[in-house]
Design a protein around this motif. Sequence first.
Motif, PDB file in Angstrom:
ATOM      1  N   UNK A 175     -10.914 -38.191   8.507  1.00  0.00           N
ATOM      2  CA  UNK A 175     -10.749 -36.713   8.027  1.00  0.00           C
ATOM      3  C   UNK A 175      -9.147 -36.371   8.185  1.00  0.00           C
ATOM      4  N   UNK A 176      -8.364 -36.881   9.144  1.00  0.00           N
ATOM      5  CA  UNK A 176      -6.846 -36.713   9.176  1.00  0.00           C
ATOM      6  C   UNK A 176      -6.321 -37.195   8.056  1.00  0.00           C
ATOM      7  N   UNK A 177      -6.655 -38.405   7.744  1.00  0.00           N
ATOM      8  CA  UNK A 177      -5.938 -39.178   6.519  1.00  0.00           C
ATOM      9  C   UNK A 177      -6.556 -38.380   5.165  1.00  0.00           C
ATOM     10  N   UNK A 178      -7.663 -37.958   4.904  1.00  0.00           N
ATOM     11  CA  UNK A 178      -7.781 -37.340   3.852  1.00  0.00           C
ATOM     12  C   UNK A 178      -7.093 -35.894   3.681  1.00  0.00           C
ATOM     13  N   UNK A 179      -7.144 -35.177   4.858  1.00  0.00           N
ATOM     14  CA  UNK A 179      -6.203 -33.961   4.478  1.00  0.00           C
ATOM     15  C   UNK A 179      -4.697 -34.358   4.382  1.00  0.00           C
ATOM     16  N   UNK A 180      -4.148 -35.205   5.120  1.00  0.00           N
ATOM     17  CA  UNK A 180      -2.807 -35.519   4.722  1.00  0.00           C
ATOM     18  C   UNK A 180      -2.522 -35.931   3.244  1.00  0.00           C
ATOM     19  N   UNK A 205       3.168 -37.181   3.777  1.00  0.00           N
ATOM     20  CA  UNK A 205       3.358 -38.615   3.234  1.00  0.00           C
ATOM     21  C   UNK A 205       4.047 -39.326   4.276  1.00  0.00           C
ATOM     22  N   UNK A 206       5.068 -38.892   4.998  1.00  0.00           N
ATOM     23  CA  UNK A 206       5.577 -39.552   6.326  1.00  0.00           C
ATOM     24  C   UNK A 206       4.560 -39.966   7.273  1.00  0.00           C
ATOM     25  N   UNK A 207       3.582 -39.148   7.477  1.00  0.00           N
ATOM     26  CA  UNK A 207       2.628 -39.719   8.468  1.00  0.00           C
ATOM     27  C   UNK A 207       1.690 -40.856   8.050  1.00  0.00           C
ATOM     28  N   UNK A 208       1.271 -40.717   6.528  1.00  0.00           N
ATOM     29  CA  UNK A 208       0.555 -41.646   6.003  1.00  0.00           C
ATOM     30  C   UNK A 208       1.016 -43.194   6.047  1.00  0.00           C
ATOM     31  N   UNK A 209       2.418 -43.024   5.644  1.00  0.00           N
ATOM     32  CA  UNK A 209       3.250 -44.209   5.735  1.00  0.00           C
ATOM     33  C   UNK A 209       3.180 -44.683   7.054  1.00  0.00           C
ATOM     34  N   UNK A 210       3.577 -44.178   7.854  1.00  0.00           N
ATOM     35  CA  UNK A 210       3.537 -44.679   9.416  1.00  0.00           C
ATOM     36  C   UNK A 210       2.072 -45.198   9.661  1.00  0.00           C
ATOM     37  N   UNK A 212     -13.659 -39.984  23.141  1.00  0.00           N
ATOM     38  CA  UNK A 212     -13.502 -39.466  21.773  1.00  0.00           C
ATOM     39  C   UNK A 212     -12.233 -39.579  21.187  1.00  0.00           C
ATOM     40  N   UNK A 213     -11.949 -40.155  20.216  1.00  0.00           N
ATOM     41  CA  UNK A 213     -10.576 -40.461  19.393  1.00  0.00           C
ATOM     42  C   UNK A 213      -9.519 -40.598  20.409  1.00  0.00           C
ATOM     43  N   UNK A 214      -9.734 -41.544  21.134  1.00  0.00           N
ATOM     44  CA  UNK A 214      -8.517 -41.893  22.294  1.00  0.00           C
ATOM     45  C   UNK A 214      -7.565 -42.634  21.407  1.00  0.00           C
ATOM     46  N   UNK A 215      -6.301 -41.916  21.557  1.00  0.00           N
ATOM     47  CA  UNK A 215      -5.109 -42.562  21.111  1.00  0.00           C
ATOM     48  C   UNK A 215      -4.769 -42.073  19.642  1.00  0.00           C
ATOM     49  N   UNK A 216      -5.727 -41.396  18.981  1.00  0.00           N
ATOM     50  CA  UNK A 216      -5.572 -41.081  17.571  1.00  0.00           C
ATOM     51  C   UNK A 216      -4.519 -39.848  17.433  1.00  0.00           C
TER      52      UNK A 216
END
Length: 212
Positions: free
Chosen positions: A158-163, A142-147, A50-54
């Motif tokens: 869900x992580x993307x939308x929260x960020x 913003x930095x996490x989204x850019x990476x 479940x969500x391996x590597x995420x």
Amino acid sequence: MDADRPGPGEELNDTGTVTEPRQAATVILLRGGERTLEVLLVQRNPEQRFMGGAWVFPGGAVDRSEGEGDDAHRAAAVRELAEEAAVEGLDPASLVRFSRWITPPQVKIRFDTHFFLAPVPDGARPEVDGGECVDLGWFTPRGALERHRAGELLLVFPTIKHLEQLSAFASADALLGFAAGREVVPVVPRVVMGGEHARILLPGEPGYDEAS
């Protein structure tokens, strides 16, 4: 959001039977005070089904021993943060409710996840357990989204939308001030299939009300 394949843990259910979502809780750990905003993300072991590597916010399912309702979600959030990132000392009552996301019915593995905000405790030194989580880091939203866009971080929807939402705040204090006393409305994304592509819609987006 369009995708030609589901992310880890987002595989679609092809049996026609809707899975009952498990209760879960997550902590969005903050640092930066009035100066800036950084959040803690942990990387799940790539070998996990479940969500391996995420890269995700620390969190997990509520244990039966933790009971039900808001107190159970808060207890689970604090426990998971300690287990996955070795951050202890948080009072469950001090967590600030931020959001609630329920996995779409079309997805195999479903959670009803309550997201909480919390400033990092003084003196805390986050550290992964090396089993369930293998890495961690502090990121500006913003930095996490850019990476992620550069292919350096694997993020799920869900992580993307929260960020994206967190990116609107200049500091941790500003975010906490916004969330204090705010009514939390459950968000249930919907999946619309178009050929080999899956489109995920959020409440308020065109086509959401028509999607089944």
